[in-house]
Design a protein around this motif. Structure first.
Motif, mmCIF file in Angstrom:
data_model
loop_
_atom_site.group_PDB
_atom_site.id
_atom_site.type_symbol
_atom_site.label_atom_id
_atom_site.label_comp_id
_atom_site.label_asym_id
_atom_site.label_seq_id
_atom_site.Cartn_x
_atom_site.Cartn_y
_atom_site.Cartn_z
ATOM 1 N N ALA A 1 8.275 2.686 4.630
ATOM 2 C CA ALA A 1 7.006 2.679 5.021
ATOM 3 C C ALA A 1 6.317 2.125 6.986
ATOM 4 C CB ALA A 1 6.332 1.076 4.140
ATOM 5 N N ALA A 2 5.296 2.852 6.523
ATOM 6 C CA ALA A 2 4.732 2.603 8.049
ATOM 7 C C ALA A 2 3.734 1.660 8.467
ATOM 8 C CB ALA A 2 3.453 3.837 8.212
ATOM 9 N N LYS A 3 3.649 1.017 8.809
ATOM 10 C CA LYS A 3 3.423 -0.425 10.030
ATOM 11 C C LYS A 3 2.038 -0.433 11.086
ATOM 12 C CE LYS A 3 6.186 -3.907 8.100
ATOM 13 N NZ LYS A 3 6.960 -4.350 7.748
ATOM 14 N N GLY A 4 1.636 -0.898 11.878
ATOM 15 C CA GLY A 4 1.208 -1.276 12.795
ATOM 16 C C GLY A 4 2.163 -1.234 14.145
ATOM 17 N N SER A 5 1.426 -0.368 14.974
ATOM 18 C CA SER A 5 2.736 -0.641 16.224
ATOM 19 C C SER A 5 3.171 -2.057 16.621
ATOM 20 C CB SER A 5 1.432 -0.240 17.355
ATOM 21 O OG SER A 5 1.601 1.279 17.331
ATOM 22 N N TYR B 1 0.382 -1.409 0.175
ATOM 23 C CA TYR B 1 0.089 -0.146 -0.093
ATOM 24 C C TYR B 1 0.744 1.113 -0.214
ATOM 25 C CZ TYR B 1 0.691 -1.025 4.750
ATOM 26 O OH TYR B 1 1.416 -0.762 6.020
ATOM 27 N N CYS B 2 0.627 2.048 -0.156
ATOM 28 C CA CYS B 2 0.612 3.607 0.042
ATOM 29 C C CYS B 2 0.637 4.375 1.045
ATOM 30 C CB CYS B 2 0.048 4.408 -1.017
ATOM 31 S SG CYS B 2 0.518 6.453 -0.729
ATOM 32 N N SER B 3 1.575 4.500 1.931
ATOM 33 C CA SER B 3 1.772 4.954 3.011
ATOM 34 C C SER B 3 1.542 6.329 3.711
ATOM 35 C CB SER B 3 3.579 4.891 4.057
ATOM 36 O OG SER B 3 3.905 3.986 3.793
ATOM 37 N N ARG B 4 1.332 6.949 2.916
ATOM 38 C CA ARG B 4 -0.191 8.336 3.236
ATOM 39 C C ARG B 4 0.493 9.766 3.385
ATOM 40 N NH1 ARG B 4 -5.687 8.359 5.460
ATOM 41 N NH2 ARG B 4 -6.739 9.288 4.497
ATOM 42 N N ILE B 5 1.556 8.792 4.053
ATOM 43 C CA ILE B 5 1.540 10.312 5.161
ATOM 44 C C ILE B 5 3.069 11.056 4.127
ATOM 45 C CG2 ILE B 5 0.119 10.610 6.907
ATOM 46 C CD1 ILE B 5 2.321 8.954 7.815
#
Lengths: 668, 133
Positions: A511-515, A417-421
């Motif tokens: 990329a961002a992921k859940g904590s 996915y696109c990490s959006r921020i």
């Protein structure tokens, strides 16, 4: 007792059903049954006149059961049951025959077969309906308290909204201070507000609000119970300092001889073994890190028998010596507290992939950082006081390259996915570099600039037109060291050639992921999550804040990475959802639950082992299974495992299902 | 093909000169490509108009001075009218030509123009204007 005055209502669903299924013929065929007194069709059963038709027919024909043949029961079962209730029929004497998804849609090419299948589905549904019992909803009490897990901006907002509504709220944060990732940021896009300035008032409100109980440096240990009545065990991690006495003066920090890398600064700065996360921490309390404090390490080794001191040794107690309120006691003060709440908001946030995960982009070099680390270098409160410096030699960089989409949009090496921020914060960081160091050249390698928010595209154009940031379209493939500099090898897909540039620092928008730990928490709450650690909502568009577990809501980046605007909106939204639940004096629960026939039950306990909700226990005296109606969700796992069919879900009894299957399985 | 960025293109003197001559902030181009898609002469160009801006944004003026594109541009202003950020592309093309011409290099030798007797005088005049200092 069996029903013999059944009404069957066949929906056209516009042309969705009637376009394929011959509804008139279906109505005629069903009308031939002896137990059916009314078989009719209508263009939209879910419309107001359609519902009126059910209401009036129940009275006119004195119906004792209703089958509505329309779409999936997930859509309109409730609508039809409510209509029947208005007509004076017990709502559990209404069944839905799904002839749209099961007959009309899959057999568009064969209307004849679709029609025959529809008749069969309705016949089977009538067989099931005939053994339905009249039921009344079960009433469950509500605890008017809420739990918010995660003290980032979404969790803070949710806790404040709940508390302002007069609901006692418990806020649990695993780090020693609330504030979350937002508090780490330098400035925020697109307004360039300082996050400390805009977040500290909210943090202080949390600390001072009479309705909020804050558990910082704590984690949720276990969750039991159900919507409206959760029992939560919270572990307060050991701080080795008495927080009731600690005034947050910071004297201890000054004398502590041990320095380690700071987690708050993401390894960019240092902290002492006894530390306060930052000057604006809420709560402003000191704690000792057991793994770096020499005294605690020594005591631990003695306890474990690794060291056997011959005489009593006095180990460093500098912090305790200067502590005026005598708060530092070096004793393990881990504690478990129990709280009862009616609703839970999960706002656990996100984290970013480490730079080390991308060795081809120089992740192993000290001057190649993640964007979140770079935030600390840009922050005025950060280790370099807002002037970015290279971690390797402290030099002020003359040129910086930013790389977008590192791991994002890359299912092979990261996440799909696109990490959006990232687009927006990278542009912001590029601007802030230009603020701090106007002479520094900034290169921004992107695939697309995704600036889909209020004022975002304008922000991008400002960076381009006014700030002198160089944007190059193409993903970088290689970063390597050449002398003192890092050579960035990218491509310009617009002119179709390789671009090379030597820079002093490289910032990766990873990329961002859940904590970390969110999956374990999700298991405790029994809520679903995906492989990247995002919590799953009930419906992506229409129920983004709810989870399949009643009374558990999600907010902010726990669901998927979000900017501050969206996180705050979701925090408020989840709080409103929780308020809706908690504002009711009692909750109604579907009575479609497991029931035990104590005459047959042998008390073998197989059902108890299968129950995911812990709703079944074995009565030690009578030796039979007992169902806790408040906990049971009516899933049927117990029933499927019962060797004697003693435990069954009401209105889904074995006989009913077998009869329905018999009809469905007749040879055409 | 490979291009190495030696210094910040914003600091490049020749890029600055083009900005000065044309009066256009070439860095505001965000590469939508509308200039190229609408250009009636684009099929004859070796570098598309949007790419001209990318070369400028990367500080690669050398390539542009060797390119045919600025000379093929007819200054019809279709791109200028359509540009979403209001850039006057024709002015930038003119600036690139200007930069080349300031080197005092004649692209056309009047004495070598064939059939100059039958060419309309206006063609010769505009030819000299555009291709000679």
């Amino acid at each position: 007792m069996a029903m013999n005055r059944i009404g069957v209502f066949i929906c056209h669903c516009g042309r969705n059903i009637a376009g394929t299924v011959d509804v008139k013929r279906v109505a005629e065929e069903i009308g031939k049954r002896e137990d059916v007194v009314l078989s009719t069709t209508y263009i939209f059963m879910c419309s107001e006149p359609g519902q009126k038709l059910i209401e009036e027919s129940i009275k006119k024909y004195n119906l004792d059961g209703v089958v509505v043949a329309n779409c999936s029961p997930t859509l309109h079962e409730k609508t039809m049951r409510n209509a029947a209730a208005r007509g004076g029929l017990n709502p559990y004497r209404v069944e839905i025959a799904n002839i749209r998804e099961w007959a009309a849609w899959p057999h568009e090419d064969n209307p004849e077969a679709a029609t025959r299948k529809a008749i069969r589905i309705i016949n089977a549904t009538i067989e099931k309906l005939k053994a339905n019992a009249s039921l009344e909803p079960i009433e469950v009490p509500v605890t008017r308290r809420a739990l918010v897990i995660g003290g980032g901006v979404a969790g803070i907002q949710a806790a404040l909204d709940l508390a302002d509504a007069g609901i006692e709220t418990i806020l649990v944060e695993k780090e020693p201070s609330i504030g979350g990732n937002m508090f780490r940021l330098s400035e925020t896009f697109p307004t360039l507000d300082c996050p400390q300035c805009i977040l500290t008032p909210k943090m202080n409100d949390v600390a001072q609000h009479p309705n909020i109980k804050l558990y910082a440096y704590s984690e949720v240990e276990s969750v039991e119970g159900y919507m409206g009545n959760f029992k939560v065990r919270i572990k307060k991690k050991s701080t080795f300092v008495d927080w009731d006495k600690c005034t947050g003066c910071g004297e201890c920090l000054r004398v502590c001889p041990i320095s380690v890398k700071s987690e708050y600064d993401l390894g960019m700065g240092e902290r002492k073994a006894i530390y306060i996360v930052n000057e604006q921490a809420v709560p402003l309390k000191a704690l000792i890190d057991e793994n770096s404090c020499i005294r605690l390490q020594f005591e631990k080794k003695v306890r474990e028998g690794k060291i056997k001191p011959k005489k009593a040794v006095k180990i460093c107690s500098k912090c305790a010596d200067v502590c005026e309120p005598n708060a530092i006691h070096f004793k393990n003060n881990e504690e478990i507290v129990e709280e009862e709440v009616g609703a839970i908001v999960v706002a656990t946030g996100y984290e970013v992939m480490p730079a080390e995960a991308f060795p081809e982009l120089g992740g192993k070099y000290p001057d190649v950082l993640t964007a979140l680390q770079f935030e600390r270098l840009l922050a005025p409160s950060g280790p370099t006081a807002g002037i970015p410096r290279r971690p390797s030699d402290g030099k002020v960089p003359e040129s910086i390259a930013f790389i977008h989409c590192v791991g994002s949009r890359d299912p092979q090496n990261g996440v799909p996915y696109c990490s959006r921020i990232c687009c927006m914060y990278t542009i912001k960081q590029a601007m802030l570099v230009k603020h701090a160091l106007p002479k520094t050249a900034v290169y921004d390698f992107y695939i697309d600039i995704r600036s889909n928010g209020k004022g975002y595209e304008e922000f991008y154009h400002r960076a381009k037109e006014e700030y002198g940031v160089n944007f190059i379209r193409g993903k970088v493939s290689k970063v390597y060291k050449v002398g003192d500099k890092y050579r960035v090898q990218g491509v310009d897909t617009l002119t179709g050639r390789i671009i090379e540039v030597d820079v002093d620092m490289v910032i990766l928008a990873t990329a961002a992921k859940g904590s970390t730990g969110v999956k374990e928490l999700a298991k405790k709450l029994r809520i679903p999550y995906d492989e990247w650690g995002w919590l799953k909502e009930t419906h992506l568009k229409l129920r983004p804040l709810e989870t399949p577990v009643g009374g558990v809501f999600i907010a902010g980046a726990a669901q998927f990475v979000k900017d501050i605007t969206d996180s705050v909106s979701q925090g408020s939204g989840a709080a409103a959802k929780a308020m809706t639940l908690l504002s009711r004096p009692q909750l109604e629960k579907e009575p479609l639950l497991a029931k035990v026939d104590t005459e047959i039950c042998a008390g073998c306990g197989r059902c108890k082992d299968q129950c995911a909700y812990g709703a079944i226990s074995i009565d030690p005296v009578r030796h039979v299974a007992v169902v806790n109606e408040a906990l049971c969700e009516g899933c049927g796992a117990c029933s499927a495992n019962c060797p004697t069919t003693a435990i069954q879900v009401v209105n889904f009894k074995k006989g009913q299902i077998i009869r329905a299957v018999d009809v469905l399985a007749e040879v055409f | 093909m490979k291009y190495t960025i030696k210094k910040d293109p914003h600091e490049d003197e020749r890029v600055q000169e083009i900005i000065e001559i044309s009066g256009q902030n070439i860095f505001s181009c965000y590469q939508c490509g509308r200039c190229s898609s609408g250009c009636p002469m684009a099929e004859f160009m070796d570098i598309l108009p949007n790419q001209v801006f990318m070369y400028l944004q990367e500080g690669d003026v050398d390539t542009l001075l060797k390119a045919k594109t600025p000379w093929i541009c007819a200054a019809c202003f279709t791109c200028t009218v359509r540009c979403p950020v209001g850039l006057d592309l024709a002015a930038v093309m003119e600036a690139i030509r200007e930069l080349q011409l300031r080197k005092n290099y004649d692209f056309v030798d009047p004495y070598k123009v064939e059939e100059r007797d039958i060419l309309p005088p206006i063609a010769l005049v505009s030819n000299f204007r555009k291709f000679t200092p």
